[in-house]
Enzyme design. Structure first.
Site, PDB file in Angstrom:
ATOM      1  CG  HIS A   1      -0.285  -0.103   2.582  1.00  0.00           C
ATOM      2  ND1 HIS A   1       0.291   0.956   3.231  1.00  0.00           N
ATOM      3  CD2 HIS A   1       0.134  -1.051   3.207  1.00  0.00           C
ATOM      4  CE1 HIS A   1       0.878   0.613   4.190  1.00  0.00           C
ATOM      5  NE2 HIS A   1       0.753  -0.470   4.400  1.00  0.00           N
ATOM      6  CG  ASP A   2      -0.445   4.132   1.340  1.00  0.00           C
ATOM      7  OD1 ASP A   2      -1.371   4.941   0.749  1.00  0.00           O
ATOM      8  OD2 ASP A   2      -0.582   3.351   2.224  1.00  0.00           O
TER       9      ASP A   2
ATOM     10  N   GLY B   1       4.967  -1.032   2.695  1.00  0.00           N
ATOM     11  CA  GLY B   1       4.153   0.171   2.404  1.00  0.00           C
ATOM     12  C   GLY B   1       4.949   1.407   2.433  1.00  0.00           C
TER      13      GLY B   1
END
Length: 262
Positions: free
Chosen positions: A123-124, A141
């Site tokens: 994520h991200d 992340g």
């Protein structure tokens, strides 16, 4: 309008937006919020879901999972998204997650990247253009990669790490700190081994490479304080690549892994 080639066993939600000349293989599943650009090829047994936008002329091989919810216990169903640019190659069993609320809500991959088999993009994450991630490279992340970065196989990268343009990370190198542009790092834990000269010689002129060599010696081999040296070089240099290197060092939050001269 050009026809698409969609296998009859593929399950495509009617709300999904599919461009022209798109090829979709057997038993692939595509969710309602997915957008797929013209000329993209998707192999069999692939899952694409969530608010995922995929650009033009990408090649996605079988058993990839793209857009499934983040592997983050703080995620509680909020609206997040995944954006993938054009002309990327995503090989078998690659996993790419969208963003989280705490990271801005988006994972973003640029153009012309090669993600080999079993790569994980968490994520991200932000990935620039023309990067190569070899088999089983894993990005935690909030990791950020610049352009033309090479990450070797079986290399895990810690969350929030930044890797600058044209850097190379050797295979099986656990990385927990930032790697400046143009540099080569290896080892477990990974640390700088010099400049990524092989990659630089493919893209840059000799004068720029020589300036980077001199800057590298000043920054990492002189024994002087790193950020003070970077600040001084940034003010005095006439080379954009050296200024980019110094700016990256000055902005680093996790530190730079190099062996300080005694």
């Amino acid at each position: 309008m050009s026809a698409n080639s969609i296998h009859p066993t593929a399950l495509i939600d009617p709300k999904a937006r599919i461009g022209e000349e798109v090829s979709i293989g057997a038993y692939t599943v595509i969710g309602p919020e997915v957008s797929i650009g013209d000329g993209t090829e998707i192999g069999s047994h692939t899952l694409i879901e969530g608010a995922t936008r995929i650009g033009k002329k990408n090649r996605i091989f079988s058993h990839a999972v793209i857009g499934s919810i983040p592997q983050d216990l703080k995620y509680h169903g909020e609206k997040v998204r995944l954006e993938i640019g054009d002309e990327n190659i995503i090989r078998e069993f690659t996993l790419i997650n969208p963003g989280t609320e705490g990271g801005g809500g988006v994972t973003r991959i640029g153009n012309g990247n090669l993600l080999m088999g079993y790569v994980h993009i968490a994520h991200d994450v932000r990935i620039g253009d023309r990067c190569i991630l070899a088999n089983a490279a894993t990005l935690a992340g909030h990791v950020e990669l610049g352009d033309h970065v090479v990450v070797g196989g079986m290399t895990p990268i810690h969350q929030f790490v930044r890797i600058g343009d044209y850097a190379m990370i050797a295979g099986a190198s656990a990385l927990s700190q930032d790697i400046p542009p143009y540099c080569l790092a290896e080892g477990n834990r990974a640390h700088l081994r010099g400049l990524n000269l092989t990659g630089l010689r493919r893209k840059m002129e000799r004068e720029t490479i020589d300036a980077l060599k001199q800057a590298y010696r000043e920054l990492f081999e002189s024994g002087k304080p790193l950020k003070e040296t970077a600040q001084s070089l940034r003010k005095s240099t006439e080379h954009p690549a050296v200024a980019n290197l110094c700016r990256f060092i000055l902005e680093s939050q996790r530190g730079i892994p190099f062996k300080r001269k005694q």
